[in-house]
Structures are given as structure tokens and as C-alpha cells.
Design an enzyme around this catalytic site. Sequence first.
Site, PDB file in Angstrom:
ATOM      1  N   THR A 517      -4.797  -2.631   6.590  1.00  0.00           N
ATOM      2  CA  THR A 517      -3.352  -2.752   6.400  1.00  0.00           C
ATOM      3  C   THR A 517      -2.997  -2.192   5.020  1.00  0.00           C
ATOM      4  OG1 THR A 517      -3.403  -4.642   7.878  1.00  0.00           O
ATOM      5  CG2 THR A 517      -1.406  -4.381   6.607  1.00  0.00           C
ATOM      6  N   HIS A 518      -3.489  -0.984   4.757  1.00  0.00           N
ATOM      7  CA  HIS A 518      -3.209  -0.321   3.497  1.00  0.00           C
ATOM      8  C   HIS A 518      -2.520   1.004   3.786  1.00  0.00           C
ATOM      9  CE1 HIS A 518      -6.981  -2.678   1.982  1.00  0.00           C
ATOM     10  NE2 HIS A 518      -5.931  -3.457   2.131  1.00  0.00           N
ATOM     11  N   ASN A 519      -1.276   0.906   4.245  1.00  0.00           N
ATOM     12  CA  ASN A 519      -0.487   2.089   4.545  1.00  0.00           C
ATOM     13  C   ASN A 519       0.309   2.441   3.286  1.00  0.00           C
ATOM     14  OD1 ASN A 519      -0.296  -0.110   6.850  1.00  0.00           O
ATOM     15  ND2 ASN A 519      -0.568   1.845   7.862  1.00  0.00           N
TER      16      ASN A 519
END
Lengths: 591, 125
Positions: A517-519
Site C-alpha cells: 500500500t505504497h502508491n
Amino acid sequence: MTTKLKEVDVVIVGLGWTGGILAKELAESGLKVVALERGTPRTSENDYSLPNIRDELRDVVRHDLMQNTARDTLTGRNTPSQEALPMRRLGSFLPGEVVGGSGVHWSGHTWRWTDMEFKIRSNYEERYGKKFIPDDMTIQDWGITYAELEPYYDKFEYTAAVSGKAGNINGKIQPGGNPFEAPRAREYPLPPLTPILSSEMFSDAARNAGYHPFPRPSANASQPYTNPDGSKFGACQYCGYCQRFGCEANAKGSPHMTVIPSAMRNPNFELRTHSWVTKVIKDNDGKRVTGVTYTNVLNGEEFEQPAAMVLLCAYAINNVHLMLLSGIGTPYDPVAQKGVIGKNYCYQTGAGATLFFAGKYFNPFMSAGGSNATIDDFNINWEFDRGPHNFVGAYNVNGGFNTALPIGYRPVPRGTPQWGSEWKRATAKWYQTAMTIGASGSVMANRYNCYDLDPTYRNAFGQPLMRMTFDYKANEHRMGTHAAQVINDIAKSMNPTQLNPATARTDPWTVVPYQSTHNTGGTIMGTNRGDSALNKYLQSWDCHNLFVVGANVFPHNASYNPTGPVGALAYWTADAIKNRYVKNPGPLVAA
Amino acid sequence: MSNAFRAAAALGLTLSLTAVAQADGDAARGQARFQDCAACHKLEAGSNDVGPSLHGIFGRKAGTLSDFRYSPAMKRSGISWTPETLDKFITEPQAMVPANRMPYAGMASPSDRADLIAYLEKMSK
């Protein structure tokens, strides 16, 4: 019919880490602040205590704390020539949707990104020449320096109760810490967590190979702690339910038990939950914004909330979506390479090995976000020569457990059947005796990786879905190959009974399975309005009373988890607003 | 010495040590020990958080504050809170009340517990 409300000084869209920090800081400075959060109110005492916790089915399988894709989602594709299709179930990444946002369900890994990222193009051009950077790699300098951000990293670490060991205090290398880190002014607020067996075994092997292992800094309080705002933390109990869960011991630094309750105690602050912002309203001349429109998702009522200042603090993807929906700034066009909103979407890559040791008992159910050890020898170590390996970027390598859950964590040696009695035997045999070594790698910006509005699919409010175009490029494949080799060499030196070796991620990106979840990117910060959406204070080049805060401002993605700079930049922006903007509203950097 | 006698002697020793330790408890030092509890417990009356308010704890029957949602294990425990029972509980909460829902592993040091209890005796009134 839209009800027009009374104007306030500041409206904040989204109440997670960034919204919480800005709400607290700006309310304390005397501004009237309203936060609009689309999710529900959640507290440790009501929601993150038994019997509502450690429920893998509810939180991991059914995504209780995450965005509801039946209401809004994205469409995805790998290249601009493909037709994008909607992601109907969350997979690759998990945006949070409650008060506290993704800050409730994060692991707590807190890193300081350095000038290696902030001056990336300059660094590589200086050392390797302009030609080393591929033509389609749209990396650029960020316009900010580590020295400027250092006090704000410090502030975030002390707020979030980060446990760790400093490696460099004011230029002096500290034994036991990360020798490659940039100088920090002082030690972490708390000592590292107690290492677990798998992390110690990895550290020994890495040290024997000549690398420099250190405990991973994480916002999991290793001891009881009271932060500078008076928020109280319990000590981590190593229950292993960090990632995707709220913390039952109040040991994981999260906005819902730190900055948000601080803001809530201030009469200048008001929180409205279940409030879905659909648009930022531009003034007629396009130089300012006048507020936002939002819908109460419980009853469908629509409101206009006028404000002197608008701060977008939603999840990174949703901040960019709101900019595109509101028509602020020029949308990015990957073919013409014009425009900025949607530009430089980045993600992360990785590789991992599983090691099986017959007879060893790792107790994988006991861990914390920070119970791993890390090496940065191929990450922020600029001595590591990328030249012969022909890639731009970096990766860190971790050993140990982080979150190993009873349903999802079923390590078996490669070749084991995927179901049936043989699988059952293998999972019972190896559950206790396996450990992992993994790499988390950067993804460099590429002209074709970007966001825009989908021409076909719409959300529950009738608005176009966000369209994500993304794939890993040859640069990332080369880096992944290098990382897999390093992991496998360390793994083999540990003499496991069996090894599932690491391989580089070279298949096209898909929305399943979970990856990270590292956009990042989409409304990037920079030095001029021609190639960035925001200035170094995260202020819109187009509308000076609009600030956009979050990982969406990163011009590329590093190997590190993003929350350290996300928190630091929120404090940095709060200071710029309090100390400069409020006194003299206008562009903080001349366009 | 018979095993029964040995056990009784050990028990007596433990009890007397506990009593001595409590008599020596230092409320000022206990304030620092209360850091272990403060993330979840408040001392003001009616102020429940992740854990129940500790106001008036001594003399109270465990699991009986009407406005706090206790675990069934705590409600069933039948404990009456005294310095002695609290000392035993915080040594290892899951040993004394299995399946209670307090996420705390325990305070191993008898003198730390005595300090904490001295502090609570002073502050919970």
C-alpha cells in the site's frame, strides 16, 4: 439540493496521519478547522479491543478497515494501449477508510528518506552521466533537502513513538544502528524492540557476509511512552497483529490515539464523519479555491463547505482523483508528455525467499511491525556502485517476521501440492520452522505510468473512476534480479533444510495479490510549475490556498516505506501555513 | 521435610515477602510504574478508556463497573480487589484470570509492583 454552510478557515479532506497532524497544528494556531472524513469514527476502546480484534477474517479477508470498492474503486491496466478494467475487490493495495485512515492498519515502519531521493536526477547524472538514466524514466529532483526536513522527521518520530537505534547522530556513527542513514539530531524516542529468533539469524548471516544489519525502526512502542503532546502509549505485546489491524495495546503510533484526539479537544476543530468530498470548488479566476462539496453518505444530503484554505489529506490515490475531478491543474498526457496532474505514479517492487529449518521453532505468531532486521547496503549506501548492474534505485533487505497470521501464513516448500492431505501435512510440518528474507525495492517514475480519469466506468456518485496505468519496467527487473541474488546468497549461507529461492518480479503488474500500500505520485512536488503540481510546501502552483499532502507528492518511490516523509512533510506544511501563509496568503514560492 | 511442608513453607515465604514489599512500596516511584498502565487506564471516576477507570478499585469486586464492557472471564473471576489480589493479578494477568482481555504481559519485579500498588492506593481514592 446543496446546503451552503458557513465559511471556515480551513477544510481538511480525509483524517488520517496527514489530516490529523494538520488539524491539530492549525487548530492550535487559532484557525477554525473542519475535517471531512468519508469513513466511520473508530476508537481503540470501542473498536480495537477484544472481541473486535485479532480477527483475520474480518480485517484481512473482508477488509473491514479499507475502502469499499462497491462505492468507489479504480480501473487498472499495464499500458496506454490496453482497455482498463475496474478493480472490483481490493488486492494489490489497501487504502484505509476510517477515522485514522491507513494510519490505523499500518505496520509502523518509519524511515527517513534522504537526499539520495530528493536529489535523485542530479545524483545519478553527476556520478554516471545523463545517458545512464533511460529516456522514458521521468525522475526529477524534489526541491527539498534532508537538512530542511530533519526537524520534522524528528517531530513525527517522537509523536508516533518510533522504536529504533540511531546509526548517525550529528555525523557520528553509532554502533548497532544503520551506518548509512543521514545524520539525525538525536536518538529515537524509544530503544528497539526485542529481536526475534529469525531476525537474529538473519542478522548473523548478513554480518558474516560483510553487510550491516540493524533493527528496523518502527512506531511500535518498545516501552510505555508519553509523547510530547501527552498521548500515552502502552508497551508492545508482540501479538503479531500490526499490519491491517488496529492496536489493542495502544502501542502502535496511530493518528486516532495521538494527533486526532488532541485536535478533538480543541474547540477550534470539528470532525464530520461519513462525509464524502466530491469536488474542490475553484474560484472564477482559477487562482484560488473557495471550498468543497460533499455528500453525507448516511442520508445522501449534499453540502457546500466554503473555506479560506483547502487541504487534501485523503489517501494518496484519492487526493489525485479529487484534483482531476475538480479540474485543478493540467491533466498529464503520457503521449505528448504535457501536463502534471496524474504524472509519475509509482509503486514498489520486491523479491522474497522462504527458508525451512527442520527442528527450529520460530514462533511466527509472536512479532511486531519492527521485529525484523534490515540491511541498507544496497539501499541508501551510495558507495554501492549501480553502474555494472545498470539500474537506478535501491532496495533494502529484511529478515524475520512482521505479521504471520493463522489463515494467510502457510509456508510450504516449493513443489508441495496446493491443496489436499499432502498440503495439510506440509503446512503442519513447516508452519513453526520457516522464516523469510525479503527485499523491498524502489520504482522509478516512467512516462507511461500515470493516472487519469476513466472514460467508461463511474463511481456511486456518477463520477469517472480513477484510471491507473502501471507496469514494472526493465530498470526494476534488473534491480529485482540483483536483489534476488543477494537474498539467495544470504539464505544459502544459513544452510536451511529447504529453500524457496527469491526470484525477480518480472511478470506484468496485476491487481492481485496484495503487494504494497505504497502508491506514490500523481500530484508531485517540485521546483517549477512546468513539471510539478505543487511547490516544496505542497502548495498548488495553480491555486495558492490549496495544499495537497501525502505520498502523492513524491516524484518517485524509494525502497523505504513512505510514512516517515509523509508525516514529516505534514508537519513541514503545517509550519509553512502557520508561520508564513496565514500572515501573507499567496504563493510561498514564486512561480 | 515432606513435600507438603516444603510447599507450605514456600507459600508462607512468598506471602510474607509480598507483605514486606507492599509495606515498603513507594508511591513516588510507583508513579513511573503507572506508565505501564496509563495508555489504557485513567484514575478519575467514571473515566473508562481501553481499560476501566481505576478510581476506587480497592474494595471493589472485579468486573462490576456498570459502564465498562468486561471480558466474561473477569466478570466470573469473583475477585475482590485488595493490594494482595492486585499484586497477584499484575504479576501475570493471564495466570490469575485466564482469557481476560487486558493486553499486558505482567510486571515481574515484586518491588515494582509494590511501588505501583502504593501509588494506586494513594491515587485511586
